[in-house]
Design an enzyme around this catalytic site. Structure first.
Site, PDB file in Angstrom:
ATOM      1  N   SER A  73       2.351  -5.730  71.971  1.00  0.00           N
ATOM      2  CA  SER A  73       3.040  -5.712  73.256  1.00  0.00           C
ATOM      3  C   SER A  73       4.147  -4.681  73.294  1.00  0.00           C
ATOM      4  O   SER A  73       4.827  -4.440  72.302  1.00  0.00           O
ATOM      5  CB  SER A  73       3.626  -7.089  73.563  1.00  0.00           C
ATOM      6  OG  SER A  73       4.357  -7.022  74.774  1.00  0.00           O
ATOM      7  N   LYS A  76      -0.718 -13.572  71.935  1.00  0.00           N
ATOM      8  CA  LYS A  76      -0.490 -12.453  72.861  1.00  0.00           C
ATOM      9  C   LYS A  76      -0.856 -12.852  74.292  1.00  0.00           C
ATOM     10  O   LYS A  76      -0.187 -12.471  75.255  1.00  0.00           O
ATOM     11  CB  LYS A  76      -1.311 -11.218  72.424  1.00  0.00           C
ATOM     12  CG  LYS A  76      -1.256 -10.047  73.413  1.00  0.00           C
ATOM     13  CD  LYS A  76       0.168  -9.534  73.596  1.00  0.00           C
ATOM     14  CE  LYS A  76       0.338  -8.225  74.340  1.00  0.00           C
ATOM     15  NZ  LYS A  76      -0.255  -8.017  75.603  1.00  0.00           N
ATOM     16  N   HIS A  83       1.901 -14.868  75.584  1.00  0.00           N
ATOM     17  CA  HIS A  83       2.989 -13.915  75.856  1.00  0.00           C
ATOM     18  C   HIS A  83       2.788 -13.329  77.256  1.00  0.00           C
ATOM     19  O   HIS A  83       3.721 -13.248  78.060  1.00  0.00           O
ATOM     20  CB  HIS A  83       2.987 -12.803  74.797  1.00  0.00           C
ATOM     21  CG  HIS A  83       3.783 -11.589  75.196  1.00  0.00           C
ATOM     22  ND1 HIS A  83       3.320 -10.657  76.097  1.00  0.00           N
ATOM     23  CD2 HIS A  83       5.027 -11.172  74.829  1.00  0.00           C
ATOM     24  CE1 HIS A  83       4.240  -9.724  76.273  1.00  0.00           C
ATOM     25  NE2 HIS A  83       5.279 -10.004  75.507  1.00  0.00           N
ATOM     26  N   GLU A 141       4.916 -13.517  80.612  1.00  0.00           N
ATOM     27  CA  GLU A 141       5.272 -12.241  81.286  1.00  0.00           C
ATOM     28  C   GLU A 141       4.991 -12.354  82.798  1.00  0.00           C
ATOM     29  O   GLU A 141       5.817 -11.977  83.624  1.00  0.00           O
ATOM     30  CB  GLU A 141       4.427 -11.128  80.649  1.00  0.00           C
ATOM     31  CG  GLU A 141       4.486  -9.767  81.298  1.00  0.00           C
ATOM     32  CD  GLU A 141       3.480  -8.795  80.626  1.00  0.00           C
ATOM     33  OE1 GLU A 141       3.520  -8.639  79.399  1.00  0.00           O
ATOM     34  OE2 GLU A 141       2.652  -8.202  81.354  1.00  0.00           O
TER      35      GLU A 141
END
Ligand code: 6PG
Length: 472
Positions: A132, A186, A189, A193
């Site tokens: 990221s 991820k 994540h 986000e």
């Protein structure tokens, strides 16, 4: 001759930036790309940056593989989906037992798990790695979430740790667990986000349409917020985006950009994963839904013609309320995201280290923020997995949820959409109440389907005597 420490296939922007980052950290990287023209461009870029000595361009795949020292670590940075499977098949005949493929795209974690399981009996390691930080991050220090073959991770550990972002000198790269663990983390994540971005956009809507602020005025507020508890990359870039001026018209660029948001799938995957495991992640789901609604521009235009323009009378919400509402919403969203990770860890036997995850998100990644440091300390103390009951966050929530409430209430009256912030508030209110309303749901379920209910002190799977509604 095998001279490269690591290999990298796929020289689009993310791949070439990662390769340049590796070279800059002093490691020799062999590079390959399907179209040779892109290799030539990369060579020129590496030369321009004085990194040509550490990069070895290879136009032939077999030759490329031979250039990497065994046991080999080969990063593939190609489009997620079929191109990854195709690349694995092309590489396989050239690899030797003990070598590893390190896939660094935004892959679906179940695909990563499948590839890991496929390669394991062949004694080829497979690392599914979440990277990221966008293009800049890839070049100067991303956050790196590693999952897959632990043994082969150790072969690549030095390089991946060196190229990652640093927070107080600590590398934002960590091995998190077997199989699809890295890509799962991820994905969540990215779900977080989405939540952060949507909540920021909702607050911006109140500033623009409720408080009548110009883009420049909004920019100044975000810049100020970035110095307080909301300090984060996304708040920082929001200030810059709102400040940008279109050279052609002289108008704020943000006022010209069409209000249709794109999405490539990771937000949806995180919402699906949460739903499948029965973990409420309403802020993430709300953010995904908001993007989908945004993309239906024509329908929205038609619906506005039916209902008329929203009646946005001036609101009495203050900038301080908005700042605190954002903070409270963000805590709820992160609480949900971490709860999803904790559950996935349990279901997949990954033993995901929550404190480490919060740690490697403190720098490099898109959701990096001041409060992730506080979160990692909380998890390191082994406090509850749901942040809403972790003492430090209880204090912040007690101080900020009244503002979230005020903002969501004002939004409802003022006809502002707040899919994400209102979802966060409702989750908070549902989670913190000892007595809910599902007693009624259980009664209804028993009425039409004899599903049974529990009465404390009397037992479970009890039934009511319900009147018949047939023939009425
Ligand atoms: C990151 C980003 C990056 C990318 C996502 C989101 O962590 O660096 O999440 O991976 O921006 O693909 O993309 P969408 O908003 O298009 O879904």
């Amino acid at each position: 001759m095998s001279t490269a420490d690591i290999g990298l296939i796929g020289l689009a922007v993310m791949g070439s930036n990662l390769a340049l980052n590796i070279a800059e950290k002093g490691y020799t990287v062999a590079v390959h790309n399907r179209s040779p023209g892109r290799i030539d461009e990369f060579v020129a870029e590496a030369k321009a940056q004085g990194l040509d000595g550490k990069t070895i361009p290879k136009y032939d795949l077999a030759d490329f593989v031979q250039t990497v020292k065994a046991p080999r670590s080969i990063i593939i940075m190609v489009k997620a989906g079929k191109p990854v499977d195709d690349m694995i098949e092309q590489l396989l005949p050239h690899l030797e037992p003990g070598d590893a493929i390190i896939e660094c795209g935004n892959s679906l974690f179940t695909d990563t798990q499948r590839r890991f399981d496929y390669l394991k009996p062949k004694n080829i390691g497979y690392l599914g790695v979440g990277v990221s930080g966008g293009e800049e991050g890839a070049r100067h220090g991303p956050s790196i979430m590693v999952g897959g073959s632990k043994e082969q991770w150790h072969n690549a550990e030095a390089v991946l740790t060196a190229i990652a972002a640093k927070f107080n000198g600590e590398s934002c790269c960590a091995y998190l667990g077997e199989g699809g663990a890295g890509h799962f983390v991820k994905t969540i994540h990215n779900g977080i986000e989405y939540g952060d971005m949507q909540m920021i956009a909702e607050v911006y809507g109140v500033m623009r349409d409720g408080l009548g602020m110009t883009a420049k005025e909004c920019a100044a507020v975000f810049k100020k917020w970035n110095e307080g508890p909301l300090n984060s990359y996304l708040i920082e870039i929001t200030g810059h985006v709102l400040d940008a001026v279109d050279a052609e018209s002289g108008k704020p660029l943000v006022d010209l950009i069409l209000d249709k948001a794109g999405q490539k799938g990771t937000g949806v995957w995180s919402a699906i994963a949460a739903q499948q495991m029965g973990v409420p992640a309403t802020a993430i789901e709300g953010a995904v839904a908001a993007r989908s609604i945004s993309s239906r521009k024509d329908e929205r235009v038609a619906a506005e013609a039916v209902y008329g323009k929203p009646n946005r009378a001036k609101t009495d919400v203050t900038l301080e309320d908005l700042e605190k509402a954002l903070l409270a919403g963000k805590i709820v969203s992160y609480a949900q995201g971490f709860a999803v990770i904790a559950k996935a860890s349990e279901e997949n036997g990954w033993a995901l280290p929550l404190a480490t995850i919060a740690k490697i998100w403190r720098a490099g990644c898109i959701i990096r923020s001041r409060f992730l440091d506080q979160m990692s300390s909380a998890y390191a103390k082994g406090e509850a997995t749901n942040l809403l009951v972790v003492p430090d966050f209880v204090t912040i929530m007690k101080d900020s949820h009244p503002s979230l409430r005020k903002v969501v209430a004002a939004a409802a009256v003022g006809e502002f959409p707040m899919i994400c912030l209102s979802a966060a508030l409702s989750y908070f209110d549902s989670y913190r109440q000892a007595q809910g309303t599902a007693n009624l749901i259980q009664g209804q379920r028993d009425f039409f389907g004899a599903h049974g209910f529990e009465i404390v002190g009397r037992g479970t799977d009890l039934h009511g005597t319900w009147p018949s509604t047939l023939g009425k």
